[in-house]
Design a protein around this motif. Structure first.
Motif, PDB file in Angstrom:
ATOM      1  N   GLU A  18      37.919  92.048 -30.915  1.00 20.84           N
ATOM      2  CA  GLU A  18      37.474  92.545 -32.219  1.00 20.84           C
ATOM      3  C   GLU A  18      38.713  93.048 -32.932  1.00 20.84           C
ATOM      4  O   GLU A  18      39.471  93.824 -32.346  1.00 20.84           O
ATOM      5  CB  GLU A  18      36.509  93.701 -31.946  1.00 20.84           C
ATOM      6  CG  GLU A  18      35.651  94.143 -33.086  1.00 20.84           C
ATOM      7  CD  GLU A  18      34.639  95.178 -32.592  1.00 20.84           C
ATOM      8  OE1 GLU A  18      33.600  94.772 -32.033  1.00 20.84           O
ATOM      9  OE2 GLU A  18      34.905  96.386 -32.718  1.00 20.84           O
TER      10      GLU A  18
ATOM     11  N   TYR B 120      43.907  97.359 -35.809  1.00 24.62           N
ATOM     12  CA  TYR B 120      42.898  97.674 -34.802  1.00 24.62           C
ATOM     13  C   TYR B 120      42.580  96.417 -33.999  1.00 24.62           C
ATOM     14  O   TYR B 120      42.241  95.371 -34.561  1.00 24.62           O
ATOM     15  CB  TYR B 120      41.626  98.185 -35.494  1.00 24.62           C
ATOM     16  CG  TYR B 120      40.392  98.203 -34.633  1.00 24.62           C
ATOM     17  CD1 TYR B 120      40.044  99.333 -33.882  1.00 24.62           C
ATOM     18  CD2 TYR B 120      39.546  97.089 -34.572  1.00 24.62           C
ATOM     19  CE1 TYR B 120      38.895  99.348 -33.108  1.00 24.62           C
ATOM     20  CE2 TYR B 120      38.394  97.098 -33.792  1.00 24.62           C
ATOM     21  CZ  TYR B 120      38.066  98.230 -33.057  1.00 24.62           C
ATOM     22  OH  TYR B 120      36.939  98.248 -32.295  1.00 24.62           O
TER      23      TYR B 120
ATOM     24  N   ARG C 154      40.392  95.557 -30.346  1.00 22.59           N
ATOM     25  CA  ARG C 154      39.685  96.043 -29.168  1.00 22.59           C
ATOM     26  C   ARG C 154      39.281  94.832 -28.349  1.00 22.59           C
ATOM     27  O   ARG C 154      38.710  93.873 -28.878  1.00 22.59           O
ATOM     28  CB  ARG C 154      38.433  96.821 -29.566  1.00 22.59           C
ATOM     29  CG  ARG C 154      37.672  97.397 -28.366  1.00 22.59           C
ATOM     30  CD  ARG C 154      36.258  97.732 -28.743  1.00 22.59           C
ATOM     31  NE  ARG C 154      36.174  98.868 -29.648  1.00 22.59           N
ATOM     32  CZ  ARG C 154      35.926 100.119 -29.257  1.00 22.59           C
ATOM     33  NH1 ARG C 154      35.744 100.404 -27.997  1.00 22.59           N
ATOM     34  NH2 ARG C 154      35.852 101.086 -30.145  1.00 22.59           N
TER      35      ARG C 154
ATOM     36  N   ASP D 201      37.022 107.668 -30.633  1.00 20.52           N
ATOM     37  CA  ASP D 201      36.393 106.644 -29.813  1.00 20.52           C
ATOM     38  C   ASP D 201      36.157 107.165 -28.405  1.00 20.52           C
ATOM     39  O   ASP D 201      37.054 107.740 -27.795  1.00 20.52           O
ATOM     40  CB  ASP D 201      37.308 105.414 -29.766  1.00 20.52           C
ATOM     41  CG  ASP D 201      36.629 104.243 -29.118  1.00 20.52           C
ATOM     42  OD1 ASP D 201      35.499 103.918 -29.525  1.00 20.52           O
ATOM     43  OD2 ASP D 201      37.212 103.647 -28.191  1.00 20.52           O
TER      44      ASP D 201
ATOM     45  N   ARG E  40      31.274 104.753 -30.259  1.00 21.14           N
ATOM     46  CA  ARG E  40      32.202 103.622 -30.307  1.00 21.14           C
ATOM     47  C   ARG E  40      32.688 103.549 -31.753  1.00 21.14           C
ATOM     48  O   ARG E  40      31.933 103.161 -32.650  1.00 21.14           O
ATOM     49  CB  ARG E  40      31.491 102.340 -29.908  1.00 21.14           C
ATOM     50  CG  ARG E  40      32.381 101.103 -29.984  1.00 21.14           C
ATOM     51  CD  ARG E  40      31.592  99.849 -29.592  1.00 21.14           C
ATOM     52  NE  ARG E  40      32.316  98.638 -29.942  1.00 21.14           N
ATOM     53  CZ  ARG E  40      32.830  97.783 -29.042  1.00 21.14           C
ATOM     54  NH1 ARG E  40      32.663  97.998 -27.769  1.00 21.14           N
ATOM     55  NH2 ARG E  40      33.470  96.709 -29.441  1.00 21.14           N
ATOM     56  N   VAL E  41      33.919 103.972 -31.959  1.00 21.65           N
ATOM     57  CA  VAL E  41      34.459 103.981 -33.317  1.00 21.65           C
ATOM     58  C   VAL E  41      35.016 102.590 -33.590  1.00 21.65           C
ATOM     59  O   VAL E  41      35.950 102.139 -32.923  1.00 21.65           O
ATOM     60  CB  VAL E  41      35.551 105.060 -33.469  1.00 21.65           C
ATOM     61  CG1 VAL E  41      36.118 105.032 -34.886  1.00 21.65           C
ATOM     62  CG2 VAL E  41      34.972 106.435 -33.153  1.00 21.65           C
ATOM     63  N   THR E  42      34.400 101.900 -34.540  1.00 21.19           N
ATOM     64  CA  THR E  42      34.753 100.499 -34.761  1.00 21.19           C
ATOM     65  C   THR E  42      34.624 100.128 -36.233  1.00 21.19           C
ATOM     66  O   THR E  42      33.664 100.538 -36.893  1.00 21.19           O
ATOM     67  CB  THR E  42      33.865  99.564 -33.905  1.00 21.19           C
ATOM     68  OG1 THR E  42      34.039  98.216 -34.386  1.00 21.19           O
ATOM     69  CG2 THR E  42      32.396  99.924 -33.987  1.00 21.19           C
TER      70      THR E  42
END
Ligand code: SF4
Ligand code: SF4
Ligand code: SF4
Ligand code: SF4
Lengths: 246, 842
Positions: free
Chosen positions: A80, A233, A235, B744, B762-764
């Motif tokens: 992601e 970012y 993940r 997070d 969940r920091v997204t």
């Protein structure tokens, strides 16, 4: 398959972000040294354009091969990345690469791990394996584990018990996207050969010199190091007990 | 079956349907077979294979089951299925864990000690059924069969017919609860008000463009694998574009050409604005305009197409893209661009699911979506939004003489809670029992249903089920010790689906019916008994034999009674092949255009209704004379929809959009007189949840979702699925997280009007601002060791993987504790996506 040539990537954004990744190299079949004789050379192509991260392959592998909890022969990484709202997620299925020059084989002191002459599948003979774990250290892809049931090394064997009887591997059988294509690279007419010949494909960690036989189409190979470099970012979820990517 | 042959068959099948470009393949010399044959890893011997059907989710894909040493060891897709084309999802693959779960309930259990205390005694089936039939007999003898309430979760097809149409109908209770309102009941109702019968099929094989409002089609869905694998194929092989409006980057959104983050509960605004674009820019011209002939768009059923166009232009004029931008956060220019693309891509399909419809304004969201599809000519056409096609099984109905069912009015929620809850309001049933004003059941029986966990307001559900003064006797028919079974008085163990019989009937994405059966791979484990068999025995004990003694017999008889199946060999054929479709059948599109033959509407008891233009059979509507029928009129006669014959449009009588559940006309009703007469705006109209109007600036809206590797509430016991997905951190956008000082992985407190939970964050960036998203599936406190760490009362220690559960104590949290059991005020659908919450660091 014929569509692959005209395929227009819908994810230019991702592509741009993925460039610069140290882990990628474009491979064509001609760059892989293949034995000239009539033997088969089984390989897999994973067309990530057709992968939706559904994990059917992971579960099919578990049930087909009775893989104990905590260990995995196949997993699907979710990558992601981006910043809201320009964020995307892509999927990278992982399994043993059945390398042309497998480091797991060269370190095995007993010969339990070997590459089959007749088809290139890298297997472990659990009757011979002494559980020394050298191969587990040696595999650059983290593909191996000690099976708690047998105490010996284990990993994806391309579903040898199926392939020997003329069946595709279980993960291939269930894949709803038909993203996993299995076949003989020594047969130029096979679907894997055609796909490798007509697409830009990548393999994992080519710098290791292992000659992986799992080829990816349109894969995002971003890892945490790229994230750091690009300051974005990222993940990566591995969906396995081992949460760090290898 | 060969890999490539299979491929070619598939492309050929799609090609016959229409636009799908067949892939040209070169033939390779030496091809591996695809499957439906399996070998033992241990011995290399070929495994026994039984064609059957999945039942992890309601999609019920045909499958094949492999057996070794009398145990089910492997499941894979059925290659001969035109629906699934041989593929399966993770859940379907994980079905093997259902049969082999060491925490299965293996014999009947009777509670000892207090309810919910977990003290059980093993009883024999005879003992259990003697008690149960005694209680049932008493209610029947006293003339109050309605005090036996039956409440089901996963019950369809042959099981439903045996249990509901035969057993319960013969017994005489109509106090039957379903669970549709927590699933997609709202979507069904909106469809019943527009095109009649429920269920939309999305023709991905032939479409050019997919517009998605709140469907996670690639991870879950009522017809999941049959549609999702076609969607991938359409995108990968034909470059079909998909635009997904979702509050969250689901995997579906991730695979889409564009993800458009949207505020929860505002899909309606965007769809209305798209209708505005189509009407104001004259994009309806062409197929949309042609289709308007079959639509109702004004109060007057005989309006001309010009009048309809004018009415729609006028109505949608208020919903400009700029207006929608303010409500939804989606830019006006994007709305216009996508609306134009959708309207001109023909054929294009607009798809929708709970993300869009499980809201306060869900009914009009789905009606607006139907409208958008209509005015662009994308209804029931190849490549569009189609009326579902499924098999028509014939089956035994049980004794001919059945009493008129009596029922307690518990199913539709409190009076006035919803205008037209056609599929009831199951999430309010326990509340209604507590309330007591509509009476209370003396026996409350659930079938593969977990009211505690599946509904909102979990604590209240527990409190009510624990209270013997509210529910004197609670029977749970269940393969597993779930959160509800733990509160029962009697548990009757059902085998999980790989050990059951059924004929199956889920709809087909190719508009050709597929017939298929489920058959047991092995004998039911332990003393578990198929509930279909149990109702037969109960009926005998109650002196009301049903005419069949087992589910197998019921399935067998159905095969012999169904002409298509009988013609190819009946039960024996189905046992061997598992699936059947008529090879001569053509895909069914444009069914509404079929003309009704004169002899049908010229029958003596059939009249034309002046108000609606509907031909209807007053005798079938249980009226006594033509005069009475004329006086009452079609729309105002109870259940007249069952007497519908056709719709007069111009000078022709069309079969039209046949009504179901409500007395609509045979038009596609964009404008609903029925709703108007009930005080609901007749054309899709903007409304907003009252609590969303009254939000504090730091409030978030909590939504729920499903992942690809778990079913809503019945799969956490599957070890391979739960290994992949066992905790459900709450998704929150980095901007929202920062405001609240949340990092997070932090634990956070989420507080709604009815309670508070603690959950990991969940920091997204994969979620919109203003939203918190928490999946279902997790936070179990029962359902065996793989789900919750807690052993079921009959749990065994025969699975070495029990010692390898590496996620112990990290099992997430269930959001339903803090979601109110609130209905859509029109259709009664559970509003899963509307909960206003305050979020802070724990
Ligand atoms: S089964 Fe296929 S589509 Fe699903 S995750 Fe695996 S490779 Fe991807
Ligand atoms: S991926 Fe690892 S285990 Fe597999 S063949 Fe290569 S080195 Fe060996
Ligand atoms: S080929 Fe077989 S062993 Fe390898 S990942 Fe696929 S299913 Fe697992
Ligand atoms: S979609 Fe998956 S879980 Fe649902 S019936 Fe099909 S295979 Fe089973």
């Amino acid at each position: 398959m014929s569509e692959s040539k005209q395929q227009v990537s819908r994810r230019d954004f991702i592509k741009k972000m993925a460039t610069g990744s140290a882990a990628v190299a474009t491979t064509t079949v001609s760059s892989v040294a293949l034995p000239a004789e009539k033997n088969k050379r089984y390989a897999m192509v994973i067309d990530t354009r057709r992968c939706v991260g559904c994990q059917a392959c992971s579960v099919a592998c578990k049930t087909e091969n009775d893989v104990p909890l905590g260990e995995t022969r196949n997993w699907v990484e979710y990558i992601e990345k981006g910043e809201f709202p320009n964020v995307r997620r892509s999927f990278l299925p992982r399994l043993c690469n059945h390398c042309e020059d497998p480091q797991c084989v060269s370190v095995c002191p007993t010969g339990a791990t070997y590459k089959r002459k007749e088809d290139g599948i890298v297997v472990v003979d659990s009757d011979v394996c002494i559980g020394c774990k050298y191969c587990i250290q040696a595999c650059p892809y983290g593909m191996r584990f000690i099976n708690p049931k047998t105490g010996t090394a284990d990993k994806c064997d391309f579903c040898l018990h199926r392939v020997e009887k003329g069946l595709v591997p279980s993960c291939v059988n269930t894949c709803q996207g038909r993203a996993r294509i299995f076949g003989d690279l020594n047969d130029p007419q096979s679907e894997v050969s055609q796909l490798v010949a007509t697409n830009a494909t990548t393999v994992l960690r080519p710098e290791m010199g292992t000659g992986p036989m799992v080829f990816y189409i349109d894969a995002d190979h971003t890892d945490e190091r790229d994230a750091e470099k690009q300051g974005i970012y990222v993940r990566i979820d591995t969906h396995r007990r081992q949460q760090k990517r290898v | 079956m060969l890999n490539r042959r299979n491929f070619m068959k598939l492309s050929a099948a799609s090609a016959t349907i229409g636009l799908c470009g067949a892939t040209v393949l070169t033939q390779a010399a030496d091809l591996p077979e695809w499957g439906n044959k399996g070998y033992s890893r241990k011995t290399g011997r070929e495994r026994k294979m039984v064609p059957s059907a999945c039942y992890q989710c309601v999609t019920r894909c045909p499958n094949v089951t492999y057996i070794e040493d009398d145990r089910i060891v492997k499941i894979e897709g059925q290659l001969n299925s035109i629906r699934s084309e041989g593929v399966m999802c993770a859940k379907g693959q994980g079905g093997v864990n259902q049969a082999n779960d060491p925490d299965r309930i293996l014999y009947p259990l009777r509670r000892v000690g207090k309810r919910g205390e977990g003290q059980w005694k093993r009883v024999s089936w005879d003992e259990a059924l003697t008690e149960l039939s005694g209680r049932l007999k008493k209610l029947k003898d006293e003339g109050t069969p309605e005090k036996f309430m039956f409440h089901y979760g996963r019950m369809k097809s042959s099981t439903s017919k045996m249990v509901k149409s035969a057993f319960l109908a013969t017994y005489g209770t109509g106090t039957i609860g379903n669970h549709t309102s927590i699933c997609e009941g709202g979507k069904w109702v909106a469809q019943e008000f527009t095109w009649g019968g429920h269920f939309d099929t999305w023709d991905f094989d032939n479409t050019r463009f997919v517009l998605n409002f709140g469907s996670n089609a690639l991870e879950a869905g009522t017809n999941h694998i049959p549609t999702s694998h076609r969607l991938i194929r359409a995108m990968a092989e034909r470059n079909v574009r998909m635009v997904t409006f979702d509050v969250r980057l689901s995997n579906t959104a991730a695979k889409s050409s564009e993800w458009v983050p949207i505020k929860p509960g505002t899909d309606l605004a965007v769809v209305l604005a798209m209708c505005n674009v189509v009407m104001s820019e004259d994009l309806y011209q062409g197929d949309g305009e042609a289709f308007l002939k079959y639509c109702k768009a004004t109060r007057d059923n005989f309006a001309s197409v010009e009048e309809k166009v004018a009415a729609l232009k006028k109505h949608f004029a208020q919903y400009t893209a700029e207006w929608a931008e303010k409500e939804s956060g989606v830019s006006a220019s994007l709305i216009r661009r996508i609306a134009r693309e959708f309207a001109t891509a023909h054929p294009a399909v607009v798809i929708s699911y709970r993300g869009a419809v499980a809201h306060y304004n869900g009914n009009d969201t789905e009606r607006a979506i139907q409208t958008l599809a209509s005015i662009t000519g994308n209804i029931d056409n190849p490549g569009g939004r189609c009326k579902a096609v499924g098999p028509k099984w014939k089956y035994p109905h049980g004794p001919h003489d059945k009493p008129k069912a009596r029922k307690l009015a518990l199913m539709d929620g409190p009076k006035g809670a919803a205008v037209s809850p056609n599929h009831h309001m199951s999430h309010n049933i326990l509340k209604m029992i507590k309330d007591g004003s509509a009476g209370r059941p003396e026996i409350y029986m659930t079938y593969t249903y977990t009211p505690v966990y599946a509904n909102g307001e979990v604590q209240e559900n527990i409190d009510i089920l624990k209270d013997e003064s509210l529910i004197p006797f609670f029977v749970s028919i269940n393969p597993f010790y779930d959160e509800s079974a733990a509160l029962a008085d009697l548990i009757l163990p059902e085998p999980p689906y790989p050990e059951r019989w059924d004929w199956e009937d889920m709809v087909s994405p190719v508009q050709i019916a597929e017939y298929y059966i489920r058959q047991p791979g092995t004998k039911p484990l332990g003393e578990t008994r198929d509930f279909g068999d149990v109702v037969c025995e109960l009926a005998e004990r109650l002196d009301m034999p049903l005419g069949f003694k087992t589910k197998k017999e019921f399935v067998q008889k159905s095969c012999e009674m169904t002409p298509l199946i009988k013609a190819v060999g009946g039960f024996e054929y189905m046992k061997k092949q598992g699936v059947y479709h008529d090879p001569k059948a053509k895909p069914v599109f444009f069914s509404y255009m079929k003309e009704v033959p004169a002899e049908k509407y010229e029958q003596e008891t059939v009249i034309l209704d002046d108000e609606t233009g509907v031909y209807w059979d007053w005798k079938k509507a249980h009226l006594h004379s033509e005069e009475e029928a004329i006086k009452k009129g079609y729309a105002h006669t109870k259940k007249a929809y069952k007497a519908y014959v056709g719709q007069l449009i111009g000078n022709t009588v069309y079969s039209g959009f046949k009504p179901d559940k409500v007395n609509k006309s045979g038009y596609m009703e964009l404008y609903s007189n029925l709703l108007e007469d009930k005080g609901v705006p007749p054309l899709p109209t903007w409304t907003k949840a009252p609590e969303h109007e009254a939000m504090d600036t730091d409030d978030l809206i909590m939504t729920t979702y499903k992942v690809a590797t778990q079913i809503h509430s019945r799969s956490a016991n599957c070890k391979f699925l739960t290994e992949l997905y066992h905790k459900n951190p709450a998704w929150i956008n980095p901007v929202e997280a920062k405001k609240r000082n949340i990092a997070d992985g932090d634990m956070i407190k989420v507080k709604s009007a009815i309670g508070e939970i603690e959950i990991e964050a969940r920091v997204t960036p994969a979620i919109n601002l203003g939203v918190l998203a928490i999946s279902h599936h997790c936070g179990h406190w029962q359902y065996g060791r793989y789900a919750s760490g807690n052993k079921a009362p009959t749990g065994q220690d025969n699975d070495p993987d029990l010692d390898r559960i590496w996620w112990k104590g990290d099992q997430g949290e269930h959001p339903n504790w803090i979601i109110a059991n609130a209905p859509d005020p029109v259709n009664g659908q559970m509003r899963w996506m509307d909960t206003v919450v305050k979020v802070r660091k724990a």
